[in-house]
Structures are given as structure tokens and as C-alpha cells.
Motif scaffolding. Structure first.
Motif, PDB file in Angstrom:
ATOM      1  N   TYR A 130       2.403  -1.692   9.865  1.00  0.00           N
ATOM      2  CA  TYR A 130       2.672  -0.896   8.549  1.00  0.00           C
ATOM      3  C   TYR A 130       3.807  -0.082   8.775  1.00  0.00           C
ATOM      4  O   TYR A 130       4.231   0.817   9.341  1.00  0.00           O
ATOM      5  CB  TYR A 130       1.494   0.131   8.471  1.00  0.00           C
ATOM      6  N   GLN A 131       4.996  -0.421   7.601  1.00  0.00           N
ATOM      7  CA  GLN A 131       6.197   0.024   7.547  1.00  0.00           C
ATOM      8  C   GLN A 131       6.443   0.172   6.084  1.00  0.00           C
ATOM      9  O   GLN A 131       6.412  -0.999   5.406  1.00  0.00           O
ATOM     10  CB  GLN A 131       7.002  -0.722   8.304  1.00  0.00           C
ATOM     11  N   ASN A 132       7.017   1.343   5.805  1.00  0.00           N
ATOM     12  CA  ASN A 132       7.575   1.536   4.244  1.00  0.00           C
ATOM     13  C   ASN A 132       6.536   1.147   3.285  1.00  0.00           C
ATOM     14  O   ASN A 132       6.995   0.422   1.945  1.00  0.00           O
ATOM     15  CB  ASN A 132       8.947   0.862   4.194  1.00  0.00           C
ATOM     16  N   LEU A 157       0.721  -1.342   0.102  1.00  0.00           N
ATOM     17  CA  LEU A 157       0.128   0.028  -0.081  1.00  0.00           C
ATOM     18  C   LEU A 157       0.940   1.357   0.049  1.00  0.00           C
ATOM     19  O   LEU A 157       1.015   2.009   0.781  1.00  0.00           O
ATOM     20  CB  LEU A 157      -0.917  -0.123   1.234  1.00  0.00           C
ATOM     21  N   PRO A 158       1.738   1.469  -1.179  1.00  0.00           N
ATOM     22  CA  PRO A 158       2.418   2.539  -1.003  1.00  0.00           C
ATOM     23  C   PRO A 158       1.864   3.955  -1.260  1.00  0.00           C
ATOM     24  O   PRO A 158       0.741   4.059  -1.900  1.00  0.00           O
ATOM     25  CB  PRO A 158       3.427   2.579  -2.313  1.00  0.00           C
ATOM     26  N   GLY A 159       2.268   5.114  -0.547  1.00  0.00           N
ATOM     27  CA  GLY A 159       1.645   6.247  -0.633  1.00  0.00           C
ATOM     28  C   GLY A 159       0.545   6.540   0.619  1.00  0.00           C
ATOM     29  O   GLY A 159       0.034   7.594   0.544  1.00  0.00           O
ATOM     30  N   PHE A 160       0.047   5.573   1.257  1.00  0.00           N
ATOM     31  CA  PHE A 160      -0.919   5.571   2.199  1.00  0.00           C
ATOM     32  C   PHE A 160      -0.189   5.899   3.394  1.00  0.00           C
ATOM     33  O   PHE A 160       0.940   5.191   3.915  1.00  0.00           O
ATOM     34  CB  PHE A 160      -1.704   4.505   2.119  1.00  0.00           C
ATOM     35  N   SER A 161      -0.928   6.512   4.495  1.00  0.00           N
ATOM     36  CA  SER A 161      -0.257   6.761   5.822  1.00  0.00           C
ATOM     37  C   SER A 161      -1.165   5.707   6.595  1.00  0.00           C
ATOM     38  O   SER A 161      -2.210   5.118   5.929  1.00  0.00           O
ATOM     39  CB  SER A 161      -0.441   8.157   6.297  1.00  0.00           C
ATOM     40  N   LYS A 162      -0.687   5.228   7.888  1.00  0.00           N
ATOM     41  CA  LYS A 162      -1.104   4.369   8.744  1.00  0.00           C
ATOM     42  C   LYS A 162      -2.867   4.777   9.003  1.00  0.00           C
ATOM     43  O   LYS A 162      -3.564   3.901   8.895  1.00  0.00           O
ATOM     44  CB  LYS A 162      -0.387   4.308   9.888  1.00  0.00           C
ATOM     45  N   GLU A 163      -2.933   6.138   9.128  1.00  0.00           N
ATOM     46  CA  GLU A 163      -4.231   6.691   9.393  1.00  0.00           C
ATOM     47  C   GLU A 163      -5.305   6.125   8.044  1.00  0.00           C
ATOM     48  O   GLU A 163      -6.588   6.306   8.202  1.00  0.00           O
ATOM     49  CB  GLU A 163      -4.235   8.072   9.746  1.00  0.00           C
TER      50      GLU A 163
END
Length: 142
Positions: A117-119, A53-59
């Protein structure tokens, strides 16, 4: 009879020719691709699911479990504006992305699921549920 095909219109109407062409053209491009890529590995007593899920933040990411179905949803909105000194737009961009995938988690201990969730990679640890062994008991005769 009338060429009935589920979820598709026949090409009998001249006015629908362009619409049908565009629909068929874009259907073959990437309609078969999943919402986001996932890898699932089986380790000792658990599964590990990795979702890109690149480009997404944890929120931006939500995980829901209901009736033995795990649903991963991610939604991102971004607005960017650049104006000159008079307030006229030099550049204005908007971006929106939303993805959802669901997984059957039958045989998983739902209370033990953990997530990190990381990187740009969401990693879920899904522990296998312990098999229920039927209990034997002796019945007394009266």
C-alpha cells in the motif's frame, strides 16, 4: 396481482409518497458505482490488482481470503474538535467511511498473494496456480 416486485414497495399508500420519491431519486444518483475503483492487469503468470483507497492508512485496510473469495475491506473514523477558551465548540467534525469488495480468486495460488500500500493505492499480486496434470500410471495384471 398486487404488483409484487422484489425489494420494492408499491406507491399505493399516500404517506409513503415522499419516502418513495426520495428513494427513487437517490437510487439513480450513484448506486451503480462500486465501493472503490480497481484495475486488474494480467502479467506473466500472475494478475496485479490495484485498488484506489485514498485517505486510508495501511492499518485501516484488511484483506481476507476464504473459500476462494478475496475480500478487501477498508474502514476509517476521524473526529476533529476545535473549542474556544470556555470549552464551547467552534467546529466539530466527524467523518466515517467503510468500503468492502469481494473478488473470486479461483485459479490463484492463495499462499503466494502479496500486498503493498503506497500513496492511496493498494496493489495485490495474485500468482496463477499451476495446472494440475493428472498422473498416468501402469497397472500390473496378476
Amino acid at each position: 396481482m398486487f404488483g409484487m416486485l422484489p425489494f420494492d414497495r408499491s406507491n399505493d399508500n399516500l404517506f409513503d409518497t415522499f419516502d418513495n420519491f426520495a428513494r427513487d431519486f437517490f437510487r439513480s444518483s450513484n448506486a451503480s458505482l462500486p465501493a472503490f475503483r480497481t484495475d486488474i492487469r494480467e502479467l506473466d503468470g500472475k494478475y496485479v490488482l490495484e485498488a484506489e483507497l485514498p485517505g486510508f492508512s495501511k492499518e485501516d485496510i484488511s484483506l481476507d481470503v476464504k473459500d476462494g473469495i478475496l475480500t478487501i475491506s477498508a474502514e476509517h473514523r476521524e473526529n476533529r474538535e476545535e473549542k474556544d477558551e470556555r470549552g464551547n465548540y467552534l467546529r466539530r467534525e466527524r467523518r466515517y467511511g467503510s468500503f468492502t469488495r469481494s473478488f473470486d480468486i479461483t485459479g490463484i495460488d492463495e499462499s503466494g498473494i502479496t500486498a503493498a500500500y503506497q500513496n492511496g493505492v493498494l496493489e495485490l499480486t495474485l500468482p496463477k496456480s499451476q495446472p494440475v496434470i493428472p498422473e498416468a500410471r501402469r497397472i500390473a495384471i496378476e
